[in-house]
Scaffold this motif. Structure first.
Motif, PDB file in Angstrom:
ATOM      1  N   GLN A  41       0.844  -1.198   0.000  1.00 36.69           N
ATOM      2  CA  GLN A  41       0.000   0.000   0.000  1.00 36.69           C
ATOM      3  C   GLN A  41       0.876   1.243   0.000  1.00 36.69           C
ATOM      4  O   GLN A  41       1.148   1.833   1.021  1.00 36.69           O
ATOM      5  CB  GLN A  41      -0.942  -0.020   1.202  1.00 36.69           C
ATOM      6  N   GLY A  42       1.285   1.646  -1.201  1.00 40.92           N
ATOM      7  CA  GLY A  42       2.134   2.818  -1.358  1.00 40.92           C
ATOM      8  C   GLY A  42       1.308   4.065  -1.609  1.00 40.92           C
ATOM      9  O   GLY A  42       0.116   4.143  -1.270  1.00 40.92           O
ATOM     10  N   LEU A  48      -6.338   6.395  -4.616  1.00 41.04           N
ATOM     11  CA  LEU A  48      -7.575   5.621  -4.590  1.00 41.04           C
ATOM     12  C   LEU A  48      -8.582   6.230  -3.612  1.00 41.04           C
ATOM     13  O   LEU A  48      -9.759   6.364  -3.930  1.00 41.04           O
ATOM     14  CB  LEU A  48      -7.296   4.167  -4.214  1.00 41.04           C
ATOM     15  N   ILE A  49      -8.110   6.607  -2.439  1.00 37.47           N
ATOM     16  CA  ILE A  49      -8.986   7.238  -1.450  1.00 37.47           C
ATOM     17  C   ILE A  49      -9.587   8.514  -2.043  1.00 37.47           C
ATOM     18  O   ILE A  49     -10.792   8.754  -1.931  1.00 37.47           O
ATOM     19  CB  ILE A  49      -8.215   7.533  -0.139  1.00 37.47           C
ATOM     20  N   GLY A  50      -8.768   9.320  -2.691  1.00 35.37           N
ATOM     21  CA  GLY A  50      -9.257  10.545  -3.329  1.00 35.37           C
ATOM     22  C   GLY A  50     -10.281  10.262  -4.407  1.00 35.37           C
ATOM     23  O   GLY A  50     -11.302  10.957  -4.512  1.00 35.37           O
ATOM     24  N   GLN A  51     -10.039   9.231  -5.213  1.00 34.76           N
ATOM     25  CA  GLN A  51     -10.983   8.884  -6.276  1.00 34.76           C
ATOM     26  C   GLN A  51     -12.319   8.417  -5.698  1.00 34.76           C
ATOM     27  O   GLN A  51     -13.383   8.787  -6.207  1.00 34.76           O
ATOM     28  CB  GLN A  51     -10.400   7.800  -7.183  1.00 34.76           C
ATOM     29  N   LEU A  52     -12.268   7.622  -4.641  1.00 37.46           N
ATOM     30  CA  LEU A  52     -13.514   7.166  -4.022  1.00 37.46           C
ATOM     31  C   LEU A  52     -14.286   8.327  -3.402  1.00 37.46           C
ATOM     32  O   LEU A  52     -15.510   8.434  -3.566  1.00 37.46           O
ATOM     33  CB  LEU A  52     -13.223   6.081  -2.970  1.00 37.46           C
ATOM     34  N   ALA A  53     -13.582   9.209  -2.711  1.00 40.22           N
ATOM     35  CA  ALA A  53     -14.240  10.379  -2.114  1.00 40.22           C
ATOM     36  C   ALA A  53     -14.794  11.285  -3.202  1.00 40.22           C
ATOM     37  O   ALA A  53     -15.903  11.814  -3.079  1.00 40.22           O
ATOM     38  CB  ALA A  53     -13.257  11.136  -1.219  1.00 40.22           C
ATOM     39  N   ALA A  95     -15.167  12.779   3.655  1.00 40.18           N
ATOM     40  CA  ALA A  95     -15.308  11.463   3.020  1.00 40.18           C
ATOM     41  C   ALA A  95     -13.946  10.797   2.865  1.00 40.18           C
ATOM     42  O   ALA A  95     -13.803   9.589   3.107  1.00 40.18           O
ATOM     43  CB  ALA A  95     -16.010  11.593   1.676  1.00 40.18           C
ATOM     44  N   ALA A  96     -12.921  11.566   2.496  1.00 47.74           N
ATOM     45  CA  ALA A  96     -11.579  11.006   2.358  1.00 47.74           C
ATOM     46  C   ALA A  96     -11.060  10.497   3.700  1.00 47.74           C
ATOM     47  O   ALA A  96     -10.442   9.427   3.769  1.00 47.74           O
ATOM     48  CB  ALA A  96     -10.628  12.053   1.768  1.00 47.74           C
ATOM     49  N   LYS A 102     -10.893   3.429   7.172  1.00 46.04           N
ATOM     50  CA  LYS A 102     -11.373   2.049   7.042  1.00 46.04           C
ATOM     51  C   LYS A 102     -10.428   1.160   6.238  1.00 46.04           C
ATOM     52  O   LYS A 102     -10.719  -0.013   6.008  1.00 46.04           O
ATOM     53  CB  LYS A 102     -12.758   2.024   6.386  1.00 46.04           C
ATOM     54  N   ILE A 103      -9.288   1.705   5.815  1.00 39.79           N
ATOM     55  CA  ILE A 103      -8.332   0.933   5.018  1.00 39.79           C
ATOM     56  C   ILE A 103      -7.855  -0.300   5.769  1.00 39.79           C
ATOM     57  O   ILE A 103      -7.818  -1.404   5.218  1.00 39.79           O
ATOM     58  CB  ILE A 103      -7.132   1.813   4.601  1.00 39.79           C
ATOM     59  N   THR A 104      -7.468  -0.135   7.009  1.00 40.73           N
ATOM     60  CA  THR A 104      -6.963  -1.268   7.780  1.00 40.73           C
ATOM     61  C   THR A 104      -8.025  -2.350   7.926  1.00 40.73           C
ATOM     62  O   THR A 104      -7.743  -3.537   7.729  1.00 40.73           O
ATOM     63  CB  THR A 104      -6.475  -0.799   9.167  1.00 40.73           C
TER      64      THR A 104
END
Length: 194
Positions: A41-42, A48-53, A95-96, A102-104
């Motif tokens: 997880q680099g 990805l978090i930004g895209q989902l938010a 949202a981000a 919740k990544i972990t």
């Protein structure tokens, strides 16, 4: 004795990884799987978090933009639109944070068991060694810029074709809905001969 020491060293290294919670830290394969997940997880994870938010913010925007047009007087539309944009930015930031928090849990629930099912302990150790290598760390750092360069070039070289296809869609959509299409600009006249 050698196996016990390597398992102990792995457990200590795994405990040092930030944010990972091991349900059964005594299981060396689970600890290896968690380590591999954390190492892979680099910087792309932040993208990805930004895209989902951004996707959730776009859903809100698509819902509220027509309501702004329909329910707010034209004289106040810019002011209300600016206020909505401020709130939308706050929503995006929140949202981000929510998604990032919740990544972990998602990793432990989905990725760790999948890695455990797909790889042996020896293979997981090889993956961990791979992800710890300096060249992979350098790649993970460079990957966002490399990806951005590729995406920018792809957009550049497809822009005209996509615009032409969108214009075709507009013509068909206008016929289906029954609205007039924008008239095409007149063709340029050839230069006068001298």
């Amino acid at each position: 004795m050698k196996k016990i020491l390597s398992t102990l060293a792995l457990a200590i290294a795994t405990l040092a990884l930030p944010g990972l919670v091991m349900a059964q830290a005594a299981d060396p394969k689970q600890a290896l799987a968690a380590k591999v997940v954390a190492l892979q997880q680099g910087p792309e994870l932040q993208r990805l978090i930004g895209q989902l938010a951004d996707g959730t913010a776009n859903d809100l925007l698509q819902n509220w933009a027509p309501k702004l047009q329909a329910n707010v007087a034209e004289a106040k539309r810019k002011e209300v639109g600016d206020a909505l944009n401020i709130e939308l930015k706050k929503y995006f930031d929140d949202a981000a944070v929510i998604i990032g928090s919740k990544i972990t849990q998602a990793s432990n629930d989905a990725l760790v068991p999948a890695y455990m099912a797909s790889f042996s302990a020896e293979e997981l150790q090889q993956l961990a060694t791979f992800f710890e290598s300096p060249v992979v760390k350098k790649y993970q750092t460079a990957a966002p810029q490399l990806g951005n360069s590729f995406i920018q070039r792809l957009v550049e070289i497809t822009r005209n074709d996509i615009a032409a296809r969108a214009a075709q869609f507009d013509v068909v959509a206008a016929k289906l809905i029954g609205t007039p299409t924008a008239k095409a600009a007149p063709a340029a006249k050839p230069a006068a001969k001298k």
